[in-house]
Scaffold this active site. Structure first.
Site, PDB file in Angstrom:
ATOM      1  N   GLY A 215     -22.586   4.524  -2.064  1.00  0.00           N
ATOM      2  CA  GLY A 215     -21.640   4.988  -3.079  1.00  0.00           C
ATOM      3  C   GLY A 215     -21.547   3.947  -4.181  1.00  0.00           C
ATOM      4  O   GLY A 215     -22.537   3.287  -4.512  1.00  0.00           O
TER       5      GLY A 215
ATOM      6  N   VAL B  10     -20.055   0.883  -4.412  1.00  0.00           N
ATOM      7  CA  VAL B  10     -20.372  -0.513  -4.082  1.00  0.00           C
ATOM      8  C   VAL B  10     -21.787  -0.630  -3.520  1.00  0.00           C
ATOM      9  O   VAL B  10     -22.551  -1.520  -3.909  1.00  0.00           O
ATOM     10  CB  VAL B  10     -19.366  -1.087  -3.063  1.00  0.00           C
ATOM     11  CG1 VAL B  10     -19.683  -2.556  -2.792  1.00  0.00           C
ATOM     12  CG2 VAL B  10     -17.945  -0.959  -3.566  1.00  0.00           C
TER      13      VAL B  10
ATOM     14  N   GLY C  83     -24.290   3.384   3.417  1.00  0.00           N
ATOM     15  CA  GLY C  83     -23.381   3.903   2.392  1.00  0.00           C
ATOM     16  C   GLY C  83     -23.838   3.481   1.012  1.00  0.00           C
ATOM     17  O   GLY C  83     -23.853   2.298   0.688  1.00  0.00           O
TER      18      GLY C  83
ATOM     19  N   LYS D  10       0.870  -1.180   0.000  1.00  0.00           N
ATOM     20  CA  LYS D  10       0.000   0.000   0.000  1.00  0.00           C
ATOM     21  C   LYS D  10       0.903   1.224   0.000  1.00  0.00           C
ATOM     22  O   LYS D  10       1.985   1.198   0.590  1.00  0.00           O
ATOM     23  CB  LYS D  10      -0.875   0.010   1.257  1.00  0.00           C
ATOM     24  CG  LYS D  10      -2.120   0.840   1.121  1.00  0.00           C
ATOM     25  CD  LYS D  10      -3.273   0.052   0.527  1.00  0.00           C
ATOM     26  CE  LYS D  10      -4.502   0.910   0.320  1.00  0.00           C
ATOM     27  NZ  LYS D  10      -5.667   0.138  -0.124  1.00  0.00           N
TER      28      LYS D  10
HETATM   29  P1  NAI Z   1     -17.740   5.525  -2.187  1.00  0.00           P
HETATM   30  O1  NAI Z   1     -16.904   6.671  -1.714  1.00  0.00           O
HETATM   31  O2  NAI Z   1     -18.195   5.488  -3.607  1.00  0.00           O
HETATM   32  O3  NAI Z   1     -19.052   5.389  -1.272  1.00  0.00           O
HETATM   33  C1  NAI Z   1     -19.088   5.573   0.087  1.00  0.00           C
HETATM   34  C2  NAI Z   1     -20.468   6.143   0.428  1.00  0.00           C
HETATM   35  O4  NAI Z   1     -20.619   6.174   1.845  1.00  0.00           O
HETATM   36  C3  NAI Z   1     -20.685   7.561  -0.073  1.00  0.00           C
HETATM   37  O5  NAI Z   1     -21.905   7.654  -0.787  1.00  0.00           O
HETATM   38  C4  NAI Z   1     -20.732   8.394   1.225  1.00  0.00           C
HETATM   39  O6  NAI Z   1     -21.587   9.529   1.112  1.00  0.00           O
HETATM   40  C5  NAI Z   1     -21.269   7.382   2.204  1.00  0.00           C
HETATM   41  N1  NAI Z   1     -20.998   7.660   3.606  1.00  0.00           N
HETATM   42  C6  NAI Z   1     -19.895   8.164   4.175  1.00  0.00           C
HETATM   43  N2  NAI Z   1     -20.032   8.238   5.516  1.00  0.00           N
HETATM   44  C7  NAI Z   1     -21.260   7.738   5.787  1.00  0.00           C
HETATM   45  C8  NAI Z   1     -21.991   7.518   6.987  1.00  0.00           C
HETATM   46  N3  NAI Z   1     -21.495   7.843   8.180  1.00  0.00           N
HETATM   47  N4  NAI Z   1     -23.217   6.965   6.916  1.00  0.00           N
HETATM   48  C9  NAI Z   1     -23.750   6.630   5.724  1.00  0.00           C
HETATM   49  N5  NAI Z   1     -23.100   6.825   4.548  1.00  0.00           N
HETATM   50  C10 NAI Z   1     -21.884   7.364   4.580  1.00  0.00           C
HETATM   51  O7  NAI Z   1     -16.910   4.209  -1.810  1.00  0.00           O
HETATM   52  P2  NAI Z   1     -17.071   2.754  -2.414  1.00  0.00           P
HETATM   53  O8  NAI Z   1     -16.117   2.562  -3.529  1.00  0.00           O
HETATM   54  O9  NAI Z   1     -18.512   2.450  -2.631  1.00  0.00           O
HETATM   55  O10 NAI Z   1     -16.524   1.866  -1.191  1.00  0.00           O
HETATM   56  C11 NAI Z   1     -17.313   1.676  -0.031  1.00  0.00           C
HETATM   57  C12 NAI Z   1     -16.484   0.929   0.999  1.00  0.00           C
HETATM   58  O11 NAI Z   1     -16.071  -0.335   0.464  1.00  0.00           O
HETATM   59  C13 NAI Z   1     -15.198   1.650   1.417  1.00  0.00           C
HETATM   60  O12 NAI Z   1     -14.931   1.359   2.759  1.00  0.00           O
HETATM   61  C14 NAI Z   1     -14.131   0.981   0.541  1.00  0.00           C
HETATM   62  O13 NAI Z   1     -12.854   1.037   1.143  1.00  0.00           O
HETATM   63  C15 NAI Z   1     -14.643  -0.438   0.497  1.00  0.00           C
HETATM   64  N6  NAI Z   1     -14.205  -1.180  -0.667  1.00  0.00           N
HETATM   65  C16 NAI Z   1     -14.509  -0.742  -1.933  1.00  0.00           C
HETATM   66  C17 NAI Z   1     -14.113  -1.474  -3.042  1.00  0.00           C
HETATM   67  C18 NAI Z   1     -14.490  -1.054  -4.426  1.00  0.00           C
HETATM   68  O14 NAI Z   1     -14.408  -1.878  -5.358  1.00  0.00           O
HETATM   69  N7  NAI Z   1     -14.931   0.180  -4.648  1.00  0.00           N
HETATM   70  C19 NAI Z   1     -13.313  -2.712  -2.909  1.00  0.00           C
HETATM   71  C20 NAI Z   1     -13.110  -3.132  -1.530  1.00  0.00           C
HETATM   72  C21 NAI Z   1     -13.526  -2.370  -0.465  1.00  0.00           C
END
Ligand code: NAI
Length: 357
Positions: free
Chosen positions: A181, A183, A179, A78
């Site tokens: 986002g 995923v 969340g 990382k």
């Molecule tokens: P993203 O940034 O697209 O989505 C995260 C979402 O969570 C956003 O919509 C944000 O507004 C929301 N959020 C933040 N704080 C919050 C809270 N307190 N309560 C409710 N919602 C909240 O991130 P993504 O890519 O969807 O990833 C989500 C999680 O999965 C992260 O922890 C990431 O590290 C993990 N992850 C993602 C992968 C991927 O392929 N994108 C792969 C492996 C893990």
């Protein structure tokens, strides 16, 4: 550094300071026993250099475990770039970071992570070929890993509800998704298509509105989402969602979501275990994205093969759940010990090979 609480026999930690661009970065190579150390680059404004080092050490070890458990021929690494980085310096900083990655001669392969975009990785790729997570060329692996991550989480939820609730389908299953986002939204789509009933929350009201419209979901406040009286809680926002307090008050039977480092403390995992709440270890269930990225790195463009590897997350978790029950150990510790065994045995095989050569 050797006394840092998160130091775990990392093979190499590179501290980079480039006066011309202002880049300050740390690249942590935890293990190359299984292959080149793969893991994203995070750009974050840390409180101190020590906390940046802690993040790099922890996250790189997590990548070793994740890649080992997904049976990928990759080790764990990382990088962190210490922010803030002003817009006018960003390109020079990313180029300097690319040169640092190149200096490791393939021991570390970078990708985007929090604070870093595909466009940023294109800048890094001017200086090194050891980059993944670029746009997918037509017919090639690459691009957004989130749909693959979401599919892996869905098969993981299926395995968990079978183990904990004896259910063989998701029709009528109640799931709270924290969340919405990349995923979280794809996960809601997968679950909705299989008949699950969704309760959702996000700090961004636009995301909530879209998901409620598309997938007939009900919204609740971000403070209440983890405490819903549902079958499954799926943390898909930031890490550390499951504190000891949340673990004590959770009403679901299963915790299974995409977020990295879901347990705020090891104690939270113990409380879930004591209360009979089945926890799907995060780095096992969320490996779908890295499985796709591994296809991109190795040039495997066979989508059916990649999807089959993602679907194997289900049986892998089922195996962990059985071992946890038989050995009376919590699921995350079972996964840690399986990952450590895989890395140690690959390390021994590598050492024997080097000696023989
Ligand atoms: P993203 O940034 O697209 O989505 C995260 C979402 O969570 C956003 O919509 C944000 O507004 C929301 N959020 C933040 N704080 C919050 C809270 N307190 N309560 C409710 N919602 C909240 O991130 P993504 O890519 O969807 O990833 C989500 C999680 O999965 C992260 O922890 C990431 O590290 C993990 N992850 C993602 C992968 C991927 O392929 N994108 C792969 C492996 C893990």
């Amino acid at each position: 550094m050797f006394d840092h609480p998160d130091y775990d026999g990392h093979e190499k930690v590179l501290m980079v300071e480039d006066a011309a661009s202002g880049l300050k970065a740390i690249i942590a190579v935890h293990s190359t026993a299984l292959g080149a150390a793969a893991g994203g680059c995070r750009l974050w404004s840390y409180e101190s250099g020590v906390s940046a080092l802690g993040d790099a050490l922890r996250l790189s070890r997590g990548m070793s475990y994740k890649n080992a458990m997904a049976n990928l021929p990759m080790g764990g690494g990382k990088a962190v770039i210490l922010g803030p980085v002003s817009a006018d310096r960003r390109e020079a900083v990313l180029e300097a970071f690319g040169r640092a990655v190149e200096s490791l001669d393939g021991q570390y392969i970078t990708a985007e992570d929090v604070g870093v975009s595909v466009a940023d990785m294109k800048v890094v790729s001017r200086m090194t070929g050891y980059v993944s997570g670029l746009d997918a060329a037509i017919g090639k692996s690459g691009g957004d890993p989130s749909p693959f991550t979401a599919r892996g989480v869905r098969v993981g939820i299926e395995a968990a509800v079978k183990a904990r609730l004896g259910r063989t389908d998701l029709a009528g299953l109640t799931v709270a998704v924290q969340g919405l986002g990349h995923v979280g939204t794809y996960l809601c789509e997968e679950l909705f298509n299989l008949g699950a009933k969704l309760t959702v929350a996000d700090i961004n009201p636009d995301r909530v509105e879209e998901v409620c419209d598309r997938f007939a979901a009900t919204s609740v406040s971000v403070n209440d989402i983890l405490l819903q009286p549902v079958d499954v809680v799926a943390p898909c926002a930031l890490g550390g969602a499951i504190s000891e307090d949340v673990a004590r008050r959770l009403q679901a039977s299963v915790v299974a979501g995409a977020a990295n480092n879901q347990l705020l403390t090891p104690g939270a995992g113990v409380i879930l275990g004591d209360r009979g709440i089945l926890y799907a270890p995060d780095y096992v269930i969320n490996a779908g994205g890295i499985i796709m990225v591994a296809g991109e790195i190795s040039g495997n463009n066979d989508e059916a093969d990649i999807l089959a590897q993602v679907d194997a997350i289900g049986p892998r978790l089922a195996d962990i759940f059985v071992r946890a029950k038989t050995e009376n150990v919590i699921t995350n510790l079972v996964a840690d010990s399986m990952a450590k065994d895989k890395i140690a045995s690959a390390g021994r095989a590598k050492a024997r090979h080097t000696e023989a050569a």
